[in-house]
Design an enzyme around this catalytic site. Structure first.
Site, mmCIF file in Angstrom:
data_model
loop_
_atom_site.group_PDB
_atom_site.id
_atom_site.type_symbol
_atom_site.label_atom_id
_atom_site.label_comp_id
_atom_site.label_asym_id
_atom_site.label_seq_id
_atom_site.Cartn_x
_atom_site.Cartn_y
_atom_site.Cartn_z
ATOM 1 N N LEU A 104 -48.967 -1.925 -42.099
ATOM 2 C CA LEU A 104 -49.210 -3.321 -42.720
ATOM 3 C C LEU A 104 -49.013 -4.077 -41.432
ATOM 4 C CD1 LEU A 104 -47.392 -2.833 -46.044
ATOM 5 C CD2 LEU A 104 -49.863 -2.995 -45.712
ATOM 6 N N ASP A 105 -49.715 -5.394 -41.438
ATOM 7 C CA ASP A 105 -49.429 -6.256 -40.355
ATOM 8 C C ASP A 105 -48.064 -6.912 -40.229
ATOM 9 O OD1 ASP A 105 -52.308 -6.011 -39.547
ATOM 10 O OD2 ASP A 105 -52.791 -7.721 -41.000
ATOM 11 N N PHE A 106 -47.592 -7.483 -38.961
ATOM 12 C CA PHE A 106 -46.234 -7.859 -39.076
ATOM 13 C C PHE A 106 -45.962 -8.843 -40.011
ATOM 14 C CE2 PHE A 106 -43.557 -11.077 -36.892
ATOM 15 C CZ PHE A 106 -42.473 -10.302 -36.624
#
Length: 247
Positions: A104-106
């Site tokens: 999952l993205d930052f």
């Protein structure tokens, strides 16, 4: 383990890394079997063979499986050269060498699976295995039906010329006063920053994004940063689901 197994499979089953990354370690000359460096992927090893990866003896770990509610501001990795917090920092009591299944993205929160079972991770991440993932996106503006249909029919993005599409979408709520929309999006693929890029392309940038569901798994009453171990029947059901969805 009875009989001989491919070296990359043994490394993955140890929990060291995924099978794909194990293959790269082998071809890069980072793996030794009985003191000799091995660079061929086809080699098979016996249970009694001594295997070293990056100079460290390989030890077989029992497979473990966790569900984490990833907060925003955390990297979906086991280490970060910039010193930022990574997801494994959130599971300090887990002694096994776990790593995230996908990412999952930052700035994206939500449901993330972690394991030390390389075969399990590869099974779930393989593009042929379509497991639905449900996201909730808070976006700027109120999209038209035509724009939302484009998400399902597919878009060719200008940045990389990549063709992307979602499985389905629906509007959960609209705030006309603030000019915001809450959108539910279901994916069965997972290209890099896919939802953000697609919504940017139709003129409705994402302000917040959360993965709410992975297959049949949900966050339930968990709070950001909390985690739990998957039950054996959940692990089995995920494997069955992935194999059933082979294209």
């Amino acid at each position: 383990m009875s009989g001989r197994e491919r070296l990359q499979k043994v490394i993955a089953q140890s929990g060291y890394t995924s099978r794909r990354k194990a293959e790269k370690l082998i071809t890069d000359g980072k793996v030794k079997v009985n003191g000799k460096t091995v660079t061929e992927l086809g080699i098979k090893v016996h249970p009694d063979d001594q295997i070293e990866v990056n100079g460290i003896p390989l030890e077989k770990e029992e497979p473990v499986y966790y569900l984490l509610y990833k907060p925003t501001g955390v990297i979906s990795s086991v280490k970060d050269d910039g010193g930022r917090k990574v997801v494994t920092d959130l599971l300090p009591e887990v002694k096994e060498r776990i790593y995230p299944v996908g990412r999952l993205d930052f700035n994206t929160s939500g449901l993330l699976l972690l394991t030390n079972d390389g075969d399990f991770a590869q099974l779930l991440m393989h593009p042929r295995h379509e497991i639905d993932k449900v996201y909730i996106a808070k976006i700027k503006g109120i999209p038209t039906k035509d724009k939302l249909k484009k998400l399902e029919s597919g878009l060719r993005l200008r940045d990389k010329g990549e063709w992307l599409r979602i499985k389905k979408q629906r509007i959960r709520s609209v705030d006309r006063k603030k000019n915001k929309t809450i959108l539910e999006i279901t994916l069965n693929e997972g290209k890099n920053r896919q939802i953000r890029r697609m919504l940017d392309a139709i003129g409705h940038p994402v302000e917040k994004l959360k993965r709410e569901q992975y297959g049949f798994l949900t966050l339930g009453h968990m709070k950001p940063g909390e985690y739990r171990e998957l039950k054996p029947h959940e692990v089995k059901r995920l494997k069955v689901m992935a194999l059933k969805n082979v294209k």
